[in-house]
Scaffold this active site. Structure first.
Site, PDB file in Angstrom:
ATOM      1  CE  LYS A 239      -3.778  -1.867   2.882  1.00 29.71           C
ATOM      2  NZ  LYS A 239      -4.926  -1.620   2.000  1.00 29.71           N
ATOM      3  CG  ASP A 250      -7.670  -4.392   7.245  1.00 28.69           C
ATOM      4  OD1 ASP A 250      -8.830  -4.064   6.909  1.00 28.69           O
ATOM      5  OD2 ASP A 250      -6.927  -5.065   6.515  1.00 28.69           O
ATOM      6  CD  GLU A 311      -5.521  -8.227   3.710  1.00 26.75           C
ATOM      7  OE1 GLU A 311      -6.214  -7.730   4.612  1.00 26.75           O
ATOM      8  OE2 GLU A 311      -5.264  -7.623   2.653  1.00 26.75           O
ATOM      9  NE  ARG A 313     -11.259  -9.846  -1.405  1.00 31.54           N
ATOM     10  CZ  ARG A 313     -11.645  -8.912  -2.272  1.00 31.54           C
ATOM     11  NH1 ARG A 313     -12.063  -9.260  -3.478  1.00 31.54           N
ATOM     12  NH2 ARG A 313     -11.616  -7.638  -1.942  1.00 31.54           N
TER      13      ARG A 313
END
Length: 460
Positions: A239, A250, A311, A313
């Site tokens: 990122k 997250d 990542e 999912r």
């Protein structure tokens, strides 16, 4: 974040709509004169302490505006409470039972402070438990929300997978729940390959794990699955710095399911509750998984990795497949999953996906009552082809950029089991600017609506 006992000596606090101010003060000429002199009109968020003889406070007023203005937000009593001086207050209002509970909860939520790293001034205005509400229930909801906020607000240095496990253990032990944790190499031995793969590049003390909490012996089975990515660098698809700044949140899906579990257990709801949290850190190191890799999930489906930054999912896939093996009556996942969901509905709404019309209607109806807004997005069948790359069963990051929230939800549904009643929340988990009852920072989203809807969804 609790109410004062009902016997507490407290200053009367009148919640007053703008158009009702004159009638309220008709027999209180001194208060009317003071309100006029101080410019109090009953507008939303206004607060005023009215002195009596000798200058001591005699009563207080909280503005409640009008119906049209109130539609532009929620927890308006909390907005007024933030303006009041320290002290005990007893609310007087004409609110309905549902409105009273929402506003009383908003008061408690507005008193939240995150003071782990720096002493923060506590709001000194305290509310006596209003008559006619279930104070214990409201306090349990506030405590669940506070837990969620705390977990999200703690930075990743102090909220890695092991720390998230510790928080889950503390919650489980406080309610007599059981907890099992599958960690490190045991993930491979017990067939959680995607959880292991996403987390394997992290340092040994931040190794991946699957947290499994169980509580309750009777009633319908509810399984909650929460994304626990404690920090997301994006992996090898790194990122940019601006996108990494909030990645401590997250694990907001995990924080939300733990907050909801706290409410359910504190209230003793007659259900069999299970909480599954795949806890990982998506790090960059030699063992990191790569774009182009093809991975095999717990349920046998193969996944082509087209972006290591998709990542969440992946870890949810193994957890959902595991949860589905027991065929619960209802399985619900929470995850800070896609930027597409934020683009679609912004930070205030909790988008959810479900094929069950009863779940959809139940959530929407409950959300309106408890001021926890949700919005249904579709499992749009024609987009299934977008997540099928041809070289493998599934693609974790379809190219093109279209319908990112929907394709992510469709991906997850492939792991939830054919006969499972499944609902997925793609939440933001963060309040970007301070709002009444919701300070800037971590936030519960959708959990109060789901808690309110559960009796109907599970026929309790």
């Amino acid at each position: 974040m609790t109410f004062l006992p009902s016997e507490t000596e407290a200053l009367p606090l009148y919640l007053v709509e703008a158009e009702g101010l004159e009638a309220l003060l008709q027999d209180k000429p001194e208060a009317a004169a003071w309100a006029s002199a101080m410019g109090f009109t009953g507008a939303l968020g206004q607060a005023l302490v009215v002195p009596g003889e000798g200058g001591a406070p005699a009563l207080a007023l909280a503005g409640y505006g009008d119906g049209a203005a109130r539609l532009r937000g929620r927890f308006w009593l909390a907005a007024a409470a933030a303006q009041l001086p320290a002290g005990a207050y007893r609310l007087h209002s004409d609110l309905s039972h549902e409105q009273l509970e929402v506003e009383a909860l908003g008061w408690l939520l507005g008193s939240y402070t995150f003071d782990r790293y720096r002493t923060q001034p506590a709001r000194g205005a305290r509310l006596v438990a209003p008559e006619g509400i279930d104070a214990a229930r409201v306090e349990a909801i506030a405590a669940g929300e506070a837990l969620t906020r705390d977990l999200i607000n703690i930075p990743a240095e102090d909220m890695g997978p092991a720390d998230l496990e510790a928080a889950a253990r503390k919650l489980a032990e406080s309610h007599g729940a059981s907890i099992e944790v599958t960690g490190s190499e045991a993930l491979l031995e017990q067939n959680f390959p995607l959880i292991h793969t996403v987390g394997r590049a992290a340092a040994p003390d931040r190794a991946p794990r699957l947290i499994d909490i169980r509580w309750g012996d009777d009633g319908p089975a509810l399984t909650l699955v929460g994304k626990g990515v404690c920090f997301d660098t994006g992996g090898l698809n790194l990122k940019p710095g601006a996108s990494m700044g909030l990645m401590k949140k997250d694990m907001g899906g995990a924080a939300n399911v733990l907050g909801l579990a706290s409410i359910i257990m504190a209230r003793g709801l007659p259900i069999r509750l299970r909480v599954l949290i795949p806890a990982v850190e998506n790090a960059v190191a030699g063992p990191a998984f790569r774009p182009g890799d093809i991975l095999t999930a717990r349920n046998g489906l193969t996944v082509e990795i087209n972006n290591t930054d998709a990542e969440g999912r992946l870890v949810l896939a193994d957890a959902l497949a595991y949860g589905a093996e027991e065929e619960p009556d209802l399985m619900i996942s929470f995850a800070t999953l896609t930027g597409a969901a934020r683009v679609a509905v912004g930070p205030d709404l909790s988008p959810f996906f479900t094929d069950d019309i009863n779940v959809a209607h139940g959530l929407e109806a409950a959300a309106g009552v408890v001021a926890d807004p949700v919005w249904r997005l579709p499992f749009h069948e024609p987009y299934e082809t977008m997540i099928e790359p041809g070289i493998a069963d599934l693609d974790n990051a379809p190219k093109g950029g279209f319908a990112g929230a929907i394709t992510a939800a469709l991906f997850l549904r492939r792991f939830a089991g054919q006969g499972t009643r499944y609902t997925h929340f793609d939440i933001y988990g963060w309040v970007p600017s301070p709002l009444p009852g919701r300070p800037k920072g971590g936030a519960g989203m959708g959990i109060r609506a789901l808690h309110a809807a559960l009796p109907g969804l599970l026929s309790l």
